[in-house]
Scaffold this motif. Structure first.
Motif, PDB file in Angstrom:
ATOM      1  N   ALA A 155       0.835  -1.209   0.000  1.00  0.00           N
ATOM      2  CA  ALA A 155       0.000   0.000   0.000  1.00  0.00           C
ATOM      3  C   ALA A 155       0.870   1.259   0.000  1.00  0.00           C
ATOM      4  O   ALA A 155       0.608   2.197  -0.761  1.00  0.00           O
ATOM      5  N   PHE A 156       1.889   1.300   0.816  1.00  0.00           N
ATOM      6  CA  PHE A 156       2.779   2.474   0.819  1.00  0.00           C
ATOM      7  C   PHE A 156       3.471   2.633  -0.534  1.00  0.00           C
ATOM      8  O   PHE A 156       3.550   3.736  -1.072  1.00  0.00           O
ATOM      9  N   LYS A 157       3.952   1.537  -1.084  1.00  0.00           N
ATOM     10  CA  LYS A 157       4.655   1.611  -2.373  1.00  0.00           C
ATOM     11  C   LYS A 157       3.717   2.126  -3.459  1.00  0.00           C
ATOM     12  O   LYS A 157       4.067   3.010  -4.242  1.00  0.00           O
ATOM     13  N   ASP A 158       2.502   1.571  -3.492  1.00  0.00           N
ATOM     14  CA  ASP A 158       1.528   1.973  -4.517  1.00  0.00           C
ATOM     15  C   ASP A 158       1.163   3.441  -4.379  1.00  0.00           C
ATOM     16  O   ASP A 158       1.105   4.180  -5.351  1.00  0.00           O
ATOM     17  N   GLN A 159       0.877   3.842  -3.156  1.00  0.00           N
ATOM     18  CA  GLN A 159       0.371   5.201  -2.977  1.00  0.00           C
ATOM     19  C   GLN A 159       1.452   6.270  -3.146  1.00  0.00           C
ATOM     20  O   GLN A 159       1.159   7.400  -3.532  1.00  0.00           O
ATOM     21  N   LEU A 160       2.679   5.905  -2.894  1.00  0.00           N
ATOM     22  CA  LEU A 160       3.764   6.884  -3.059  1.00  0.00           C
ATOM     23  C   LEU A 160       4.455   6.746  -4.412  1.00  0.00           C
ATOM     24  O   LEU A 160       5.184   7.649  -4.831  1.00  0.00           O
TER      25      LEU A 160
END
Ligand code: FES
Length: 152
Positions: free
Chosen positions: A92-97
């Motif tokens: 989720a962090f990778k996708d959103q950033l």
């Protein structure tokens, strides 16, 4: 960019390739990461070749080639967090950033790294953003948490 003075590193640790690790550690302690122009200057002023120094810098995970973001995100990958689904929040962090682990967003606002246990396993899965700890992470909580730091 200001003139880079690498004399102190060479003076303190030597000019041969055996000095590579302590020199890189000292540069990282000063800058928070390893700026390319500083590494280049070390090679110009010493006997250490660029390929050797960059090889050491990329081999050891302790060394960072990019500066940390204004908001440093540390995702726990310790056992308790792993069991409780840390991988979901990492995605989720990778996708959103739009970045990978050990990278910084282009605007310098966020950087992402994984760490071992943050010491609050009962809240697993856990992330630390700057000095703040967030637990029981889920994809939606990742989104709302990032919003607090200005992520649209
Ligand atoms: S394992 Fe993540 S806080 Fe301990």
């Amino acid at each position: 960019m200001s003139k880079v003075n690498v004399e102190k590193y060479i003076k303190n640790y030597g000019r041969t390739k055996e000095a590579s690790i302590p020199i890189l550690q000292a540069i990282q302690a000063d800058y928070g990461y390893l700026p390319m122009d500083v590494l280049g200057k070390v090679c110009e002023e010493s006997e250490i070749t660029k390929s050797h120094l960059y090889g050491v810098a990329t081999f050891y995970s302790q060394f960072k080639l990019t500066p940390k973001g204004k908001n440093a995100i540390k995702i726990c990958k310790g056992t308790a967090c792993h069991v409780k689904g840390a991988d979901v929040s990492i995605v989720a962090f990778k996708d959103q950033l739009g970045i990978n682990i050990d990278q910084t967003t282009e605007d310098g606002a966020f950087s992402l790294e994984t760490v071992a246990c943050l010491g609050c396993c009962s809240l697993a899965p856990v992330v630390m953003i700057n000095e703040d700890v967030y637990g029981s992470l889920s994809s939606s909580k990742v989104r709302s948490t990032l919003k607090k730091y200005g992520k649209e």
